[in-house]
Write an enzyme that holds these catalytic residues in place. Structure first.
Site, PDB file in Angstrom:
ATOM      1  N   GLU A 288       0.814  -1.215   0.000  1.00 38.26           N
ATOM      2  CA  GLU A 288       0.000   0.000   0.000  1.00 38.26           C
ATOM      3  C   GLU A 288       0.846   1.263   0.000  1.00 38.26           C
ATOM      4  O   GLU A 288       0.428   2.290  -0.521  1.00 38.26           O
ATOM      5  CB  GLU A 288      -0.938   0.019   1.214  1.00 38.26           C
ATOM      6  CG  GLU A 288      -2.218  -0.747   1.003  1.00 38.26           C
ATOM      7  CD  GLU A 288      -3.285  -0.439   2.039  1.00 38.26           C
ATOM      8  OE1 GLU A 288      -4.402  -0.955   1.876  1.00 38.26           O
ATOM      9  OE2 GLU A 288      -3.023   0.309   3.002  1.00 38.26           O
ATOM     10  N   HIS A 309       9.031 -26.749  -1.885  1.00 39.53           N
ATOM     11  CA  HIS A 309       8.457 -27.892  -2.594  1.00 39.53           C
ATOM     12  C   HIS A 309       7.306 -27.480  -3.500  1.00 39.53           C
ATOM     13  O   HIS A 309       6.605 -28.339  -4.055  1.00 39.53           O
ATOM     14  CB  HIS A 309       8.006 -28.958  -1.587  1.00 39.53           C
ATOM     15  CG  HIS A 309       9.143 -29.532  -0.809  1.00 39.53           C
ATOM     16  ND1 HIS A 309       9.766 -30.709  -1.161  1.00 39.53           N
ATOM     17  CD2 HIS A 309       9.810 -29.071   0.280  1.00 39.53           C
ATOM     18  CE1 HIS A 309      10.757 -30.955  -0.314  1.00 39.53           C
ATOM     19  NE2 HIS A 309      10.800 -29.974   0.574  1.00 39.53           N
ATOM     20  N   LYS A 423     -14.030  -1.068  -4.641  1.00 41.89           N
ATOM     21  CA  LYS A 423     -15.215  -0.818  -3.815  1.00 41.89           C
ATOM     22  C   LYS A 423     -16.336  -0.189  -4.644  1.00 41.89           C
ATOM     23  O   LYS A 423     -17.513  -0.549  -4.490  1.00 41.89           O
ATOM     24  CB  LYS A 423     -14.853   0.087  -2.642  1.00 41.89           C
ATOM     25  CG  LYS A 423     -13.884  -0.533  -1.653  1.00 41.89           C
ATOM     26  CD  LYS A 423     -13.584   0.430  -0.517  1.00 41.89           C
ATOM     27  CE  LYS A 423     -12.565  -0.139   0.453  1.00 41.89           C
ATOM     28  NZ  LYS A 423     -12.240   0.788   1.549  1.00 41.89           N
TER      29      LYS A 423
END
Length: 435
Positions: A288, A309, A423
Site C-alpha cells: 500500500e 516444494h 469498492k
C-alpha cells in the site's frame, strides 16, 4: 539493546556496495523529509513518535478493560480488515503456540472476523461461538467498510441473542475515530468502551495504537515490552545517518538499489511458520505504501522449507525478477532432537545428533546459497529471538524503512488511492444507493 542486523553481502550478484553507498545521500534526505514532515502525506506521521508519546492513561484503561473482558471470555473476536487486524495477528501468531486453541493457558483465544466475506467462514464461526464465552473488539475508522461492517452486524446479533443486549454491550470494545463515523456513533449510542485510532496514523502503521495493543494484551502478551522494543529501535532509526549503523536506512537503500537495477518482486522468507503473519502485515505495509504511480516492488512471501516444494523451482530457475529478504532468528524457543532408529530404513540416522533447529538452519543456508547462485539477490535481517521486545523492534524498523524507502522511490508512502477502485464496482454490482 540487541540490534537488528541487516546483511547485504548476498546482493553482490545484482549490485555492489558502491551502488548502495551512492544511494546513501538519497535515503538520508528521505529520512530528513520524514522526520521534518515536509513530504507528501505528512498528515499521517503520527506513528513516527508514537512509541515515545503513548498515552499512559489510555494504556492503563486498556489494561483494565483487558482484565475485565479476560475474566469472562474464553475467546476474543477481533473484527477488522487490513491494518485493523494484521498487526495484532502478526504479533499474536508469532508468540503463541501453533496449537494455542488446545493450550489456552487461561488467556482468551483470539479469532478473526471482518477480513473476509466467505459465507462458510461465518457459518463455522457462529457455530464455534455458540459454545464459547466470548467478547468482541471491533476495529474500524469509519465503521462503514463493508467487510468489517457486515461481520460486526452478524457477530453483534449473535452476541445479543446469546447474552442479552445489556450484557452484550459490556462485552464489546470499539476502536474507532475520536469524534465521527458510523462505528463511533454506534459505540456512543450503545455505551461500548471506546479507544481512538489517531487521525494522523494510517491503518497499516497502527499496530502500536489500541488497534494492535488491545488484542495483543487480550492474548496475554506484554504490550509494555512491545512498546519498549519500538522505542529503542526508534532511537536507532532517528539518531544515525550511517547505513552501517542504521539498519532501516540500509534496508531502504538496498531495496531501492535493486529496484533500479531491474528487480520487480521482493519476497519475505522465513523458516519459522510462526512468522507467516509478519509477512502478511509486511505485504500490506509495503504494497500500500509503495505500489502507486506504476512503481514499487511487488511484495510476496515464502515459508521454507514448505514452499521450496512448490515455489522453489521458479525461484531457482524462473525469470530473474526477484529479490529475497530472509528474516532469520538466531535463538529458537525450544529444541526437538531427531530420535535414533536402529533399522534406519529412512536413511536419516546421520541427523540423530542434530536438533530440528540445526537442520532448519542448514536448509536455510543451503537455500540462500542455491538462490544466490541462481541469480537471486538475498538480504538477511537477523534478530536474536522472537519475543515482544524484538517484535516491537521489527515493527518500528519496517515502518521507518518503509517511510524512507517510499520517499526515496518518489511516491507518497502514506496514501492508498487505488484501494477504492474495487469498492465502487462492488457497490454498483450490489445496488448500493448512489452507485
Amino acid at each position: 539493546m540487541e540490534q537488528i542486523r541487516v546483511k547485504i553481502g548476498h546482493t553482490a550478484n545484482k549490485i555492489d556496495q558502491m551502488v548502495v553507498n551512492q544511494l546513501a545521500a538519497e535515503v538520508v534526505a528521505a529520512k530528513r523529509t520524514l522526520l521534518e514532515g515536509t513530504g507528501a502525506g505528512n498528515d499521517f506521521l503520527g506513528w513516527v513518535n508514537l512509541p515515545e508519546e503513548i498515552d499512559s492513561t489510555m494504556l492503563a484503561q486498556l489494561k483494565a478493560d483487558v482484565a475485565r473482558l479476560s475474566a469472562k471470555s474464553q475467546v476474543l473476536v477481533v473484527i477488522g480488515i487490513g491494518g485493523s487486524y494484521l498487526g495484532a495477528r502478526m504479533v499474536i501468531e508469532a508468540l503463541q503456540s501453533e496449537f494455542a486453541m488446545a493450550q489456552r493457558g487461561g488467556k482468551p483465544f483470539v479469532v478473526y472476523a471482518g477480513h473476509t466475506l466467505g459465507e462458510d467462514y461465518y457459518s463455522q464461526l457462529l457455530k464455534f461461538l455458540d459454545n464459547e464465552d466470548y467478547s468482541v473488539a471491533v476495529i474500524s475508522k469509519s465503521g462503514t467498510t463493508t467487510e468489517p461492517a457486515v461481520a460486526f452486524r452478524i457477530v453483534k446479533a449473535h452476541l445479543e441473542q446469546k447474552y442479552g443486549k445489556a450484557e452484550a454491550a459490556s462485552r464489546i470494545v470499539a476502536i474507532t475515530d475520536a469524534a465521527k463515523g458510523a462505528l463511533h456513533g454506534i459505540a456512543v449510542k450503545e455505551g461500548y468502551p471506546m479507544y481512538v485510532i489517531p487521525d494522523n496514523v494510517g491503518g497499516r502503521f497502527s499496530v502500536l495504537t489500541p488497534v494492535g495493543l488491545l488484542p495483543i494484551a487480550m492474548a496475554g502478551y506484554d504490550v509494555d515490552r512491545l512498546l519498549a522494543g519500538a522505542r529503542d529501535m526508534r532511537k536507532v532509526c532517528i539518531a544515525s545517518d550511517s547505513l552501517e549503523e542504521n539498519p532501516a536506512l540500509m534496508y531502504a537503500a538496498v531495496r531501492n538499489a535493486l529496484y533500479r537495477n531491474g528487480v520487480k518482486v521482493e519476497m519475505m522468507v522465513s523458516a519459522l511458520p510462526s512468522l507467516r503473519y509478519m509477512a502478511e502485515w509486511w505485504k500490506q505495509l509495503y504494497g500500500e505504501s509503495e505500489g502507486k504511480e506504476h512503481k514499487g516492488l511487488l511484495p510476496h512471501s515464502l515459508s521454507i522449507t514448505t514452499d521450496l516444494h512448490s515455489m522453489g523451482q521458479y525461484v531457482q530457475e524462473g525469470e530473474r525478477l526477484m529479490m529475497e529478504t530472509f528474516v532469520k532468528v538466531k535463538s529458537p524457543k525450544c529444541r526437538v532432537p531427531v530420535p535414533s532408529d536402529e533399522e534406519n530404513l529412512d536413511g536419516i540416522n546421520y541427523l540423530v545428533s542434530k536438533t530440528l533447529t540445526e537442520i532448519n538452519d542448514c536448509a536455510t543456508e543451503g537455500t540462500i546459497e542455491a538462490h544466490v547462485a541462481g541469480g537471486v539477490p538475498v538480504v538477511e535481517i537477523e534478530v536474536e529471538q522472537v519475543d515482544e521486545y524484538t517484535l516491537g523492534q521489527l515493527i518500528y524498523f519496517f515502518e521507518f524503512a518503509c517511510g524512507v524507502s517510499g520517499y526515496t522511490l518518489g511516491v507518497n508512502p502514506f496514501d492508498q488511492p487505488g484501494v477504492e477502485a474495487y469498492k465502487k464496482n462492488m457497490f454498483r454490482l450490489l445496488g448500493k444507493p448512489g452507485f
